[in-house]
Design an enzyme around this catalytic site. Structure first.
Site, PDB file in Angstrom:
ATOM      1  N   ASP A 192      40.922  -8.111 -35.772  1.00  0.00           N
ATOM      2  CA  ASP A 192      42.230  -8.009 -36.396  1.00  0.00           C
ATOM      3  C   ASP A 192      42.367  -9.247 -37.284  1.00  0.00           C
ATOM      4  O   ASP A 192      41.639 -10.226 -37.134  1.00  0.00           O
ATOM      5  CB  ASP A 192      43.336  -7.935 -35.327  1.00  0.00           C
ATOM      6  CG  ASP A 192      44.623  -7.382 -35.908  1.00  0.00           C
ATOM      7  OD1 ASP A 192      45.464  -6.919 -35.135  1.00  0.00           O
ATOM      8  OD2 ASP A 192      44.766  -7.389 -37.150  1.00  0.00           O
TER       9      ASP A 192
HETATM   10  C1  GLC Z   1      47.796  -6.830 -38.880  1.00  0.00           C
HETATM   11  C2  GLC Z   1      47.719  -5.776 -37.800  1.00  0.00           C
HETATM   12  C3  GLC Z   1      46.622  -4.788 -38.011  1.00  0.00           C
HETATM   13  C4  GLC Z   1      46.422  -4.622 -39.508  1.00  0.00           C
HETATM   14  C5  GLC Z   1      45.834  -5.925 -40.013  1.00  0.00           C
HETATM   15  C6  GLC Z   1      45.679  -5.919 -41.540  1.00  0.00           C
HETATM   16  O1  GLC Z   1      48.215  -8.023 -38.329  1.00  0.00           O
HETATM   17  O2  GLC Z   1      47.700  -6.221 -36.453  1.00  0.00           O
HETATM   18  O3  GLC Z   1      47.026  -3.555 -37.387  1.00  0.00           O
HETATM   19  O4  GLC Z   1      45.542  -3.546 -39.767  1.00  0.00           O
HETATM   20  O5  GLC Z   1      46.598  -7.052 -39.624  1.00  0.00           O
HETATM   21  O6  GLC Z   1      46.922  -5.857 -42.150  1.00  0.00           O
END
Ligand code: GLC
Length: 751
Positions: free
Chosen positions: A266
């Site tokens: 993430d």
């Molecule tokens: C965010 C989310 C994830 C998302 C990623 C990119 O914090 O937790 O679900 O796809 O970062 O935006």
């Protein structure tokens, strides 16, 4: 004729040349070669620096390819409900493109509420075509984290409280997306069930709850959906961050489940180079960001898997074994997506995608209550319809966190109702309350001016006045994806509706008996007025076609057939996570914590007993149960029967039930099969969902619905032996129309 001969001759001549051409191509560039051969060929051509270069981000949403070899970059995009607008290379802010508006599909709670796998395939196909057209290689979704608490800010992005429902509904979505040569990135693996302290919570739970509740949807995504990537979660488990976690990635995901895809962090979920090297992380994104707004600039060479990793190899502390395996998985992802020569072209903002969103919405909207058959609105009687509530107007596709979108269009509930019934009835509006007048996210603006100068009392008085003389009152409220109201990185602060909506609803109920409350949310809310309001609809975040879908249900063009994918509790203390804890974390640790960086333990004391598993066990009366949803017609169930009353462990057993539409219009019913283990060596929920079938019946029509199950449906996870086991003994098949609406029980025995 002559020309044809010449052409034929030409093509016959050029054919061998083409074949030679192809044969001359290096293996990795030869699409006729098996992917694994192409991976190995590409790998051995890459330098050490090039290998390091492909396993981490080069920009906010892309990772490098190998320019020298013509291996393309990989482009990621949010999110589960639509294709996120382009951002600047190294910013969260908008790039200001004018070709990146999209269709917003309904939130995944709505998809889950359809209980219809065909809708999931349609959803995946449609959103996959939009991602493909926008030249994206990985779609950062769907999310399948289990609904443990109604306060979790991101439940609207997920598929409810039951692992079986989430597992059945995630698989077709994946297949639909990946048929476009776009990878899904099923998230957030695993145990990201709250937003509070999402980067620092260390989840503690027993292995049975882990395997029986929190992992099944991910396991189905890998083993049945064949997802090409998985996204690690922010939280920790057993003291290691989920993005580089020995147990979750090396032991369970790779060794036990056989996952051959890439693990993507993430954004900001990577915290340690050595763990990232040894615990299976393949693509590091967003380091040092909170995943939403703040972030370090252009630190890509300093990423944990960038120069720090290179240094550890050059120092001899690590060889290139782990690196080569990471690169293999990234290359495999590339050959499945960016270098996939067969992939279709996709499409964007097509009428088909709008129609898909509307159909899924109509199948997912849940009719919770309908006393005196107030619904559907009888247009022959309705001369004046009052629409009350900020959510009748407010755009819902902007905000909520990373799933926020820039849409081609969004039909508001008010516009949808005006369009559908404006020619036959007067549709008047009153705001009723003020919620969140803002309307922008990451630079995308809704363009609505919701500023309000009047007081709550003035707004309430106006709404009551308008309602007094209306034939129907449609109150459209709920939550709105602003902070603490169903939003990433912020949990809700309570079960109640915000902005004094309860007061407005109660006052409206006093002046009009034809009051319909539409709750727009991705979470359960308290409804103290439930006995004062005849009709209640769970409206979900419905995306671009919201107003058209809602109007279609309210006037009866479509017959509602959605069923709740999670329990509506009467009060928060009726929820296991709140009665037994811990939520949002260990009290003592929270009290003495002095820094946001402190790891806080969160013990899932309720174990397996989440949602209806908890209310069944403790005989707790719910506001509305899991699996509940009404129709404008009615259904009668015959006595269910089984094709045998004893089965051996390698046997199958089939349950059959006749369902009849006893009303006067076509409708769809979701027949649910729960299995109850009457005696087990370890504690088990009273019953668990192990089958469902959505069946369409014309008025008066009767159909036979059958479920064939095997031992897997009878098994539980024995954490002493770390295996699934079906214990001989007495079981019951429970046929139901919700977790509490039992239609019949068939006893049987496992020998
Ligand atoms: C965010 C989310 C994830 C998302 C990623 C990119 O914090 O937790 O679900 O796809 O970062 O935006």
């Amino acid at each position: 004729m002559k020309l044809k001969k010449i052409m034929l001759g030409m093509s016959l001549m050029t054919l061998p040349l083409l074949a030679q051409e192809t044969q001359k191509k290096p293996v990795y560039l030869n699409p006729t070669k098996p992917i694994e051969e192409r991976v190995e060929d590409a790998l051995q051509r890459m330098t050490l620096e090039e290998k390091i270069g492909v396993i981490h981000a080069q920009s906010k949403f892309s990772s490098a390819g190998v320019p020298r070899l013509g291996i393309p970059e990989l482009w990621m995009t949010d999110g589960p409900h639509g294709i996120r607008p382009e951002v600047l290379w190294d910013e969260w802010e908008q790039a200001g493109w004018t070709n990146d508006s999209c269709i917003a599909f309904p939130a995944l709670t709505c998809l889950a509420a359809t209980w219809n796998e065909d809708m999931s395939l349609l959803y995946g196909k449609s959103i996959g075509e939009e991602a493909r057209y926008r030249e994206k290689d990985v779609l950062l979704g769907p999310g399948v984290n289990i609904y443990r608490t109604p306060l979790n800010g991101r439940n609207f992005e997920y598929m409810g409280e039951d692992p079986f429902l989430a597992a059945r509904m995630v698989v077709p979505y994946i297949k639909g997306v990946q048929a476009n040569g776009v990878a899904t990135c099923v998230k957030h693996y695993a145990l990201n069930n709250q937003e509070f302290n999402r980067h620092t919570s260390n989840v503690i739970l027993d292995d049975r709850a882990l395997h029986e509740i929190y992992l099944p949807a991910f396991k189905a995504a890998v083993q049945e959906g064949k997802t090409w990537t998985i996204m690690g979660a922010y939280n920790l488990y057993k003291g290691e961050h989920a993005c580089h976690n020995q147990y979750l990635i090396n032991d369970i995901l790779r060794r036990d489940w056989g996952f051959d895809g890439a693990v993507v962090s993430d954004w900001g979920g990577t915290h340690d180079t050595r763990q990232a090297i040894t615990n299976g992380l393949d693509l590091e994104f967003g380091s040092w960001t909170d995943g939403l707004t703040m972030g370090a600039t252009n630190a890509y060479d300093n990423y944990y898997l960038a120069s720090p990793y290179l240094k550890l190899i050059q120092s001899g502390e690590f060889g290139t074994k782990e690196l080569d395996n990471k690169v293999r998985r990234v290359l495999r992802l590339g050959f499945r997506t960016a270098m996939n020569n067969e992939k279709p072209l996709g499409s964007l903002n097509s009428p088909e995608h709008g129609a898909a969103g509307k159909k899924i919405s109509e199948e997912g909207i849940v009719l919770l209550q309908n006393k005196n058959n107030v619904l559907p609105i009888d247009l022959s009687k309705a001369k004046k319809i009052a629409v009350i509530g900020e959510n009748a107007l407010k755009m819902m596709t902007v905000g909520g966190g990373s799933s926020s979108l820039k849409v081609k269009y969004e039909i508001s509930p008010f516009d949808g109702l005006k369009t559908r019934i404006g020619s036959q009835a007067q549709v008047v509006y009153a705001r009723g309350y003020v919620g969140d007048p803002s309307g922008s996210y990451n630079g995308v603006i809704s363009g609505q001016d919701l500023t309000e100068t009047r007081s709550f009392d003035e707004l309430l008085a106006e709404a009551v006045e308008v309602a007094k003389t209306a034939d129907y009152v449609v109150f459209i409220g709920g939550l709105n994806k602003s902070k603490h109201q169903d939003c990433e990185d912020s949990d809700r602060l309570g079960l109640e509706l915000p902005y004094q909506q309860d007061k407005v609803i109660s006052e409206l109920a006093k002046v009009n008996k034809n009051l319909i409350v539409v709750n727009i949310s991705g979470n359960a809310v308290a409804m103290p007025w439930v006995n004062e309001v005849p009709a209640i609809v769970q409206g979900w975040y419905l995306g671009s076609e919201a107003g058209n879908a809602l109007a279609s249900i309210l006037v009866g063009d479509a017959n509602p057939s959605g069923k709740l994918p999670f329990t509506f509790p009467v009060k928060l203390d009726d929820v296991a996570a709140h009665r037994l804890g811990e939520y949002p974390g260990n009290k003592e640790e929270l009290a003495r914590s002095t820094s946001k960086k402190d790891t806080i333990n969160v013990s899932y004391n309720e174990g397996l007993f989440v949602g209806y598993r908890f209310t069944d066990k403790n005989k707790i009366k719910t506001l509305f149960p899991f699996g509940h949803g009404l129709s404008y017609t009615s259904f009668a169930y015959d006595k269910p029967v089984a094709d045998k009353n004893t089965m051996s462990v390698n046997d199958k057993i089939t349950f059959t039930v006749k369902v009849k539409n006893t009303g006067n219009r076509t409708g769809k019913e979701v027949v649910q099969l729960y299995i109850s283990d009457k005696k087990s060596s370890l504690p088990r929920p009273i019953k668990e969902l192990k089958g469902f079938a959505k069946v369409e019946l014309a008025a008066g029509e009767e159909k036979e619905v059958s479920f064939t199950i095997a031992k897997e449906a009878l098994s539980f996870y024995n954490d002493k032996t770390a295996e699934w086991v079906a214990e001989p003994g007495k079981f019951e098949a429970v046929i139901a129309a919700s977790a509490t609406d039992i239609k019949g029980v068939v006893p049987f025995e496992l020998k």
